[in-house]
Each structure stands twice: as C-alpha cells, then as structure tokens.
Design a protein around this motif. Structure first.
Motif, short mmCIF file in Angstrom:
data_model
loop_
_atom_site.label_atom_id
_atom_site.label_comp_id
_atom_site.label_asym_id
_atom_site.label_seq_id
_atom_site.Cartn_x
_atom_site.Cartn_y
_atom_site.Cartn_z
N ASP A 164 -33.24 -35.06 -12.96
CA ASP A 164 -32.32 -34.47 -12.00
C ASP A 164 -31.00 -34.15 -12.71
OD1 ASP A 164 -30.82 -33.69 -9.85
OD2 ASP A 164 -30.76 -35.66 -8.88
N LEU A 165 -30.55 -32.89 -12.62
CA LEU A 165 -29.32 -32.47 -13.28
C LEU A 165 -28.17 -32.27 -12.30
CD1 LEU A 165 -30.87 -29.76 -15.66
CD2 LEU A 165 -30.19 -32.09 -16.27
N SER A 166 -28.34 -32.69 -11.06
CA SER A 166 -27.35 -32.39 -10.02
C SER A 166 -25.97 -32.96 -10.32
CB SER A 166 -27.84 -32.89 -8.65
OG SER A 166 -28.08 -34.29 -8.67
N LEU A 167 -25.89 -34.11 -10.99
CA LEU A 167 -24.59 -34.71 -11.29
C LEU A 167 -23.75 -33.85 -12.24
CD1 LEU A 167 -25.29 -38.55 -11.71
CD2 LEU A 167 -24.02 -37.42 -9.88
N VAL A 168 -24.41 -32.99 -13.01
CA VAL A 168 -23.67 -32.17 -13.99
C VAL A 168 -23.98 -30.69 -13.79
CG1 VAL A 168 -23.55 -34.02 -15.71
CG2 VAL A 168 -25.53 -32.46 -15.69
N TYR A 206 -23.59 -27.81 -16.56
CA TYR A 206 -24.86 -27.36 -17.12
C TYR A 206 -24.99 -25.84 -17.02
CZ TYR A 206 -29.85 -27.24 -18.20
OH TYR A 206 -31.07 -26.98 -18.79
N GLU A 207 -24.61 -25.28 -15.90
CA GLU A 207 -24.69 -23.83 -15.75
C GLU A 207 -23.73 -23.12 -16.71
OE1 GLU A 207 -25.56 -20.04 -14.88
OE2 GLU A 207 -26.74 -21.86 -14.45
N ALA A 208 -22.56 -23.71 -16.95
CA ALA A 208 -21.62 -23.14 -17.91
C ALA A 208 -22.23 -23.11 -19.30
CB ALA A 208 -20.31 -23.94 -17.91
N LEU A 209 -22.93 -24.18 -19.66
CA LEU A 209 -23.58 -24.22 -20.97
C LEU A 209 -24.71 -23.20 -21.04
CD1 LEU A 209 -23.73 -25.62 -23.73
CD2 LEU A 209 -25.32 -27.27 -22.72
N MET A 210 -25.46 -23.04 -19.95
CA MET A 210 -26.52 -22.03 -19.94
C MET A 210 -25.96 -20.63 -20.13
SD MET A 210 -29.39 -23.60 -19.81
CE MET A 210 -28.52 -24.89 -20.75
N ARG A 211 -24.78 -20.36 -19.61
CA ARG A 211 -24.16 -19.05 -19.81
C ARG A 211 -23.87 -18.82 -21.30
NH1 ARG A 211 -21.48 -20.26 -14.82
NH2 ARG A 211 -19.63 -21.02 -15.90
N GLU A 212 -23.44 -19.88 -21.99
CA GLU A 212 -23.22 -19.76 -23.44
C GLU A 212 -24.52 -19.47 -24.16
OE1 GLU A 212 -20.95 -22.61 -25.58
OE2 GLU A 212 -19.68 -23.11 -23.87
N PHE A 213 -25.58 -20.19 -23.79
CA PHE A 213 -26.88 -19.97 -24.42
C PHE A 213 -27.37 -18.53 -24.18
CE2 PHE A 213 -27.79 -24.70 -24.45
CZ PHE A 213 -27.97 -24.78 -25.83
N ARG A 214 -27.20 -18.04 -22.94
CA ARG A 214 -27.66 -16.69 -22.62
C ARG A 214 -26.89 -15.63 -23.41
NH1 ARG A 214 -26.84 -18.57 -16.87
NH2 ARG A 214 -28.75 -19.73 -16.36
N THR A 215 -25.61 -15.88 -23.63
CA THR A 215 -24.80 -14.93 -24.40
C THR A 215 -25.31 -14.82 -25.83
OG1 THR A 215 -22.86 -15.46 -23.04
CG2 THR A 215 -22.45 -14.40 -25.17
N ASP A 216 -25.79 -15.95 -26.38
CA ASP A 216 -26.37 -15.98 -27.72
C ASP A 216 -25.39 -15.44 -28.76
OD1 ASP A 216 -28.08 -16.35 -29.82
OD2 ASP A 216 -29.49 -14.76 -29.25
#
Length: 342
Positions: free
Chosen positions: A36-40, A44-54
């Motif tokens: 469960d990632l709900s606490l962060v 977590y979504e901010a980090l995913m945006r970085e990953f998507r930007t590549d």
C-alpha cells in the motif's frame, strides 16, 4: 578466459562467484502486489513524473572519440578497468532483471508500484548496455542473455530487497558523484571518457534510492522495532564491508584517478550514512576508531585468503573476517530522529 564470438569481440567468461561479486535476486511477488502506497501517494506521484520525463534519455550517447579511450589503457590498469566495467555491468543488469520481473508480476494488481519498477528497469538496462558496449571497445563483452539464464538466483524477502537495494542505489550515487566531482577538479586524472557520464548516471541511482525510501516510509513497520533495526544494521555492515574490501583490491585503479581508495571509501560511507539516517532510525557509528580498524583487519585477512587455496588454510582468515564483521554489526549504533513514516 573468453569464448570467441567473432574476429573483433569476444564474450568474457564471468568471474568466479564469491561473497564480493554482484548477485541476482528473486523475491515474493505476491507480497509486493499487496503493498500500500497511500501514506506517500503525493510524493510517489511526484517521483513518477520525474521517471516519466526521463531526464537521461539522451545523456548516454557516445561521442566519436569515446571508443579511443580503450587504447590509452594498458597493462594492469587496463585489466582493472575492465574488472570495474564487468562488476558494474553485472550489478546494473541484475537490477534490470529483478525490477522488470517485479513489474511484470504485479502489473495487474498494483499498477502504480509496477510503473515505478518498470521505469527503474529501463534505467538499469540503459546503464548495463552502455557499460557492455564500453567493454566491447576492449574487444570483450558479457553474454548478458546467457548470464540471465545461467546465473544462480538468491531469494530475498521484499523487505530485504528494500533494505539492500535502497543502500545499493544510494551508495552508487555517492560513489559516482564523488568520483565525478573529483575529476572535475583534476581532469588530467580522467583516464577514460566513461567518467564524464557519471553525473547524469548517478542521478538515476539517486532517484532509484528515493523510490525505495518512499516504499519504506509507506510501510512504517519496516523501520520500527528492534528486529527491523537489527536488519538495518546488518545491511549497512554488509554493504560497507563489501565495498571496502572490493575497493582495497583496486587501490591502483583509484590511484590512477588521483584518489586514495580508503579515504574515498570513508567519504562515501559518511555521505551514505547521513542519507540513510533520513529514512532509518539507526545508522552505523563509522567515526569510531574501531570501525576503520576492523575494516582494515578484514582487508588483511582477505588478502591472505587470496594467497591460499586449501579450505583448512583459508579457515582462519574467513573466521577473522567474520569476527570483525560481527564486531562492526554489534557495535552501538547512532540513533536518528526517524521513528515513523513522514
């Protein structure tokens, strides 16, 4: 040592597996699927945006002069650099295999977590491919598909994967950035063009470490209680001792970069230790004189171990390493302010 592939490049036989060589891992995919990632969620979504930007999509492109770097290295320095490339390539490829398999196994039940692992597998594949292509400049390469098929896999429970890979990614970041900053100030010691890529490279490692820190923050039980603290100390000890032993064997390599291997290792330990203190409630007391003294005893015994082959002759040196490892592990830790997820 090598098998012929064609007239220019040969597959290099993998080095003999020891406690100090990179390993391949597998884990409990069912348990990961239920994390469960709900606490962060926001972080977590901010980090995913970085990953998507590549950000590093176009940062691993070899210049025309790059292959010529192999020609400048000869003798033992050439062998040590190839050994460095091989260890690094196997480590990156191991991460790629693990992360990709996790993403595949949990995609349907935990797509958000799977997305993160898939991005990390992309990065690790890029790193491994770049390193293997650099080895090809030396007319050698690793047979990565065969390595994937034939390598022995070690099972780690997910929490151990989190501890180990968090540390591996963070210590990788500090290793690369420390070398990069040093060579910025001393460009004459840049023995190969590979080191010009370390700044961008280490940013990938840092993001991967942040990914695992978020997972641990989202599962407070992973950093709470005396059992968790013992495991944290165990993995800190294992990673630090392994790095120190490996770097001590490559002293000439670091000297060629203008670095003292031991001073470099301790600087990386300090920075990694401080970073780990932002996530974990305990870290090692690496400023204690006993810490360095015990590391040096491990180095001496490891050097003796390499000079004997009979198991009985090796036993005293193995016991000495194990004893000093245990003393580092059992030494009173430094407590941090981390108690619960933030």
């Amino acid at each position: 040592m090598v098998d012929t592939v064609d007239t220019t490049t040969r597959f290099k036989a993998p080095v003999k597996e020891t406690l100090l060589t990179p390993r391949f891992y597998t884990t409990d995919f069912e348990e990961l699927a239920h994390l469960d990632l709900s606490l962060v969620a926001e972080d977590y979504e901010a980090l995913m945006r970085e990953f998507r930007t590549d950000y590093n999509r176009h940062h691993f492109e070899r210049t025309r002069e790059y292959p010529g770097g192999a020609e400048a290295l000869t003798g033992s320095m050439r062998e040590q650099f190839i050994s460095f490339l091989e260890r690094s390539c196997v480590s990156e490829f191991s991460g790629f295999i693990l992360y990709k398999e996790i993403a595949r196994r949990i995609k349907s039940r935990n797509p958000a977590l799977a997305e993160g692992f898939l991005f990390m597998s992309r990065d690790e594949a890029r790193h491994a491919g770049f390193l293997n292509k650099t080895m090809a400049d030396f007319k050698l390469s690793l047979n990565l598909p065969a390595l994937k098929k034939n390598k022995q896999y070690t099972f780690f429970k997910p929490k151990f994967i989190f501890y180990a890979t968090y540390l591996s990614e963070k210590i990788g970041y500090f290793r690369y950035i420390t070398i990069f900053r040093h060579l910025e100030q001393h460009p004459k010691n840049r023995i190969h063009p590979l080191f010009t890529f370390f700044e961008n490279w280490c940013q990938d490692e840092n993001r991967h470490g942040d990914f695992f820190s978020l997972i641990m923050r989202a599962q407070p039980k992973l950093v709470q209680g005396w059992v968790s603290e013992l495991w944290i100390r165990f993995f800190l000890t294992a990673v630090f001792v392994t790095m120190y032993l490996n770097d001590s064997k490559a002293e000439a390599f670091y000297q060629s970069l203008g670095l003292d291997a031991r001073v470099y290792a301790m600087e990386v330990f300090r920075r990694t230790n401080r970073e780990a203190g932002k996530v974990w409630p305990v870290i090692l007391d690496i400023e204690s004189p006993a810490f360095l003294r015990r590391l040096e005893r491990c180095v001496t015994s490891n050097q003796c171990l390499a000079q004997v082959t009979h198991p009985l002759a090796q036993l005293p040196h193995r016991l000495t390493i194990a004893f000093n490892y245990l003393k580092i592990f059992l030494a009173p830790p430094v407590r941090t302010d981390v108690r619960t997820a933030r």
